[in-house]
Scaffold this active site. Structure first.
Site, PDB file in Angstrom:
ATOM      1  N   ALA A 151     -38.100   2.801  66.715  1.00 38.57           N
ATOM      2  CA  ALA A 151     -37.482   4.158  67.269  1.00 38.57           C
ATOM      3  C   ALA A 151     -35.979   4.344  66.806  1.00 38.57           C
ATOM      4  O   ALA A 151     -35.192   4.033  67.605  1.00 38.57           O
ATOM      5  CB  ALA A 151     -37.836   4.349  68.420  1.00 38.57           C
ATOM      6  N   HIS A 161     -18.691  14.350  54.759  1.00 42.71           N
ATOM      7  CA  HIS A 161     -20.061  14.183  53.953  1.00 42.71           C
ATOM      8  C   HIS A 161     -20.425  12.721  53.511  1.00 42.71           C
ATOM      9  O   HIS A 161     -19.609  12.110  53.328  1.00 42.71           O
ATOM     10  CB  HIS A 161     -19.840  14.981  52.675  1.00 42.71           C
ATOM     11  CG  HIS A 161     -20.742  15.425  51.724  1.00 42.71           C
ATOM     12  ND1 HIS A 161     -20.744  15.322  50.550  1.00 42.71           N
ATOM     13  CD2 HIS A 161     -22.236  15.630  52.133  1.00 42.71           C
ATOM     14  CE1 HIS A 161     -22.016  15.462  50.019  1.00 42.71           C
ATOM     15  NE2 HIS A 161     -23.074  15.736  51.002  1.00 42.71           N
ATOM     16  N   ASP A 170     -33.154   2.857  69.573  1.00 39.14           N
ATOM     17  CA  ASP A 170     -33.822   2.499  70.776  1.00 39.14           C
ATOM     18  C   ASP A 170     -33.033   1.529  71.693  1.00 39.14           C
ATOM     19  O   ASP A 170     -32.050   1.275  71.187  1.00 39.14           O
ATOM     20  CB  ASP A 170     -35.475   2.052  70.514  1.00 39.14           C
ATOM     21  CG  ASP A 170     -35.319   0.963  69.581  1.00 39.14           C
ATOM     22  OD1 ASP A 170     -34.414  -0.014  69.424  1.00 39.14           O
ATOM     23  OD2 ASP A 170     -36.436   0.547  68.940  1.00 39.14           O
TER      24      ASP A 170
END
Length: 139
Positions: free
Chosen positions: A129, A20, A28
């Site tokens: 990205a 957790h 990218d």
């Protein structure tokens, strides 16, 4: 042979070891990866696999409770930003939880990757990205 969706042994192992609040980065082809962080390099050539292909496969097996993005993605890559937000919205409906989305500067984002369990490098060649996925629990 493994029957699940992730056939890559390194990715499968990292996801199965997440606890957790542990984090996993999908990036990218250009994001610098700290030497202290495990690198899983999926990039074959420009655009292969795409950032979203990797995110899609990873999130089929990973329970996600939060995602961190660089603020710059909003202006520099709005189409991918919208695609990622749509994916995360669909994911939270599938998981039955709310995925908290937060933003930070790209410089701070790069620092945060040092604390991740691994960085999965895609072949994506579009700006910002990158996402840090924070592991949730299934109960």
């Amino acid at each position: 042979m493994k029957k699940g969706t992730v056939l890559n042994s390194e990715i499968s192992s990292v996801i199965s070891h997440l606890g957790h609040t542990d984090t996993l980065v999908v990036c990218d082809a250009g994001l610098p990866i700290p030497n202290s962080t495990a690198r899983i390099d999926m990039a074959l050539t420009q655009g292969v696999p795409s950032f979203m292909q990797v995110v899609d496969v990873v999130t089929r097996e990973m329970q996600v409770e939060a995602a961190i993005l660089a603020t710059e993605i909003k202006q520099q890559n709005p189409q991918l930003h919208e695609t990622l937000l749509t994916h995360l919205e669909q994911l939270q409906q599938h998981q039955g939880n709310t995925i908290k989305i937060s933003y930070t500067t790209h410089e701070q984002f790069k620092k945060l990757t040092a604390d991740s369990q691994a960085v999965i490098r895609s072949g994506e060649c579009s700006p910002y990205a990158n996402v840090i996925l924070c592991a949730g629990v299934t109960f």
